[in-house]
Design a protein around this motif. Structure first.
Motif: not given
Length: 274
Positions: A8-14, A157-177
């Motif tokens: 599930v982690l493999r499928e959700v994470l992507e 697995g889904a929780g880990i995948g979505m958590s990593l996705g949320a982290i990715t969003y905030y990293v990119f959302a607050f990244m310098s233009k």
């Protein structure tokens, strides 16, 4: 339970990474987030339909239906990612003020095209990845003693995948233009390249492509079924024993964006010397 967590982690994470990246891009371009609801709805319904008719799909086309459908879904996502990358690539070579102006023009003049690409990328990715989860869990419906363990593993697995996705969003959302677009383009190019290797793998499984001897064997460093292997698979399509044809597919996929980057850099240099 461990098998359920990894699968599930493999499928959700992507799917989570792809969604997070496009949401971050929407945030930077000041685009409406409503497209994500349509994409998620289409992906969830599509995944259920693919799982519901899995046997019929697998038996179609002389038993190659599942692999051909997967290849089609991957191909649609890759082409959409490449088109999106080429659409926003010029912004990475402009000054901050000009990039902001052009991004607003894209948001105004091409918003329907951008939304359509977003929905195709997320919807098709979620449909394919989600169907694997439906099929996996349906195998436990007649094994109630193991179903609870599989569900718990799937939830983890889904929780880990979505958590990593949320982290990715905030990293990119607050990244310098200044760094956002170059990093974004690198990541989606690697993602597209990884998906192209999966197309080759699907076609090899049904004999349409020759596998040949693997280019290398890195399983002694990172096993593709380990936690790190699953993460690398989601990020760059990691395969510990890639066939030559997979490498060719990878190069052909990343080439358009790489060549466009070289062309824009050369053009910028020429203009600077005029």
């Amino acid at each position: 339970m461990v098998d359920a967590v990894l699968l599930v982690l493999r499928e959700v994470l992507e799917a989570a990474l792809i969604l997070s990246l496009l949401l971050a891009l929407s945030s930077k371009f000041q685009l409406n987030f409503r497209w994500s609801f349509f994409a998620l709805a289409a992906g969830i319904v599509g995944s259920w339909l693919l799982a519901q008719y899995a046997y019929e799909i697998a038996d179609a086309m002389d038993g190659t239906g599942q692999e051909l459908l997967n290849a089609f879904l991957y191909c649609a996502v890759i082409l959409s990612v490449i088109f999106l990358g080429l659409l926003i690539l010029p912004l990475a070579f402009k000054s901050a003020s000009n990039a902001s102006m052009v991004s607003r023009k894209i948001a105004v003049n091409h918003h329907r095209l951008v939304y359509s690409l977003f929905i195709i990328i997320v919807g098709f990715s979620l449909a394919r990845e989600g169907s694997e989860i439906w099929i996996y869990l349906s195998g436990y419906t007649h094994q109630p003693d193991k179903l609870s363990s599989a569900l718990i593993g799937a939830a983890i697995g889904a929780g880990i995948g979505m958590s990593l996705g949320a982290i990715t969003y905030y990293v990119f959302a607050f990244m310098s233009k200044k760094y956002f677009l170059p990093v974004f383009l690198v990541v989606i190019t690697l993602l597209a390249g990884g998906l192209s290797m999966q197309i080759a793998k699907q076609l090899m499984q049904i004999g349409l492509l020759d596998s040949g001897a693997p280019l290398w064997d890195s399983s002694f460093l990172v096993n593709e079924h380990s936690w790190l292997g699953e993460l690398l698979y989601a990020l760059v399509g990691y395969d510990s024993r890639p066939a030559p044809i997979q490498g060719l597919f990878y190069l052909l996929t990343v080439a358009p964006i790489l060549l466009a980057c070289v062309w824009h850099a050369w053009r910028l240099r020429v203009i600077a010397h005029e």
